[in-house]
Design an enzyme around this catalytic site. Sequence first.
Site, mmCIF file in Angstrom:
data_model
loop_
_atom_site.group_PDB
_atom_site.id
_atom_site.type_symbol
_atom_site.label_atom_id
_atom_site.label_comp_id
_atom_site.label_asym_id
_atom_site.label_seq_id
_atom_site.Cartn_x
_atom_site.Cartn_y
_atom_site.Cartn_z
ATOM 1 N N SER A 1 0.859 -1.186 0.000
ATOM 2 C CA SER A 1 0.000 0.000 0.000
ATOM 3 C C SER A 1 0.891 1.230 0.000
ATOM 4 C CB SER A 1 -0.892 0.009 1.255
ATOM 5 O OG SER A 1 -1.506 1.280 1.439
ATOM 6 N N TYR B 1 -2.033 -0.686 10.337
ATOM 7 C CA TYR B 1 -2.098 -0.998 8.907
ATOM 8 C C TYR B 1 -0.824 -0.549 8.204
ATOM 9 C CZ TYR B 1 -3.830 -1.279 4.116
ATOM 10 O OH TYR B 1 -3.983 -1.592 2.786
#
Length: 264
Positions: A141, A154
């Site tokens: 990501s 995350y």
Amino acid sequence: MTTQHSTALITGASSGIGAVYADRLAARGYDLVLVARREDRLQALAAQLEQRYGVKVTTLTADLTEETGIRAVEEALRSNNAIDTLINNAGTAQMAPFLAGDVAQHQAINMLNTTALMRLTYAVLPRLAENNRGTLINIASVLSIHARAGSALYSATKGWVLNFTRGLQEEFADSKVRIQAVLPAATATEIWEISGVSVNDLPEGSVMTTDNMVDAALAGLDQGEQITIPPMHDESLWARYEEARLALFDSARTGEPAPRYLSR
């Protein structure tokens, strides 16, 4: 991306990015092993892809937040010698303050985003190394290079994925095994439904479709990119980032405290 009657195993394949990867690889002639928790969706997708492309598609229902699920997919990777492509796509997020979740929730996210990815990679890499061919794609990501309030866990897991992939790329630099890290930005997937952040709250025009994300990522793979950021238009930004990152690393190899830390 060439095929020699290859088989790809894709995790998180029942929807979103994983399902699009399945479609695109099936269109390229790959047989598929689709892994996810939702058996009904997997079977529906498998039937659709077999009918549309004439490839062989098998499904494996597994929860990669649990040991039994990880072991089942490890066994599939080790026992099926036709699998020469692994797409570690399964992942989840909880965009909320760290203390808003409990340890069990955080552990499940960490297990899925990092531990499962590492173990599945370990299950398939020996064969790729022996055959000196194959492909590993890890979905990270853009939050692997940035963290903000609500993304501590995350961002940490995706930073782990990026650095894990970088290390493998160095180890396999002289081989014909292709290893790619894909760093999507906001993408229209079901992850937003469970993350705690509504996709509708994101800036207009900032969300990429899953089709565009996967098509760009595969184009990057075909072009030999090791790290692909699908919505990044100015490649010089990455070049400058890498130059600064490496300069910073080299600057820390003096073996001496910086002058600002010495008593005066």
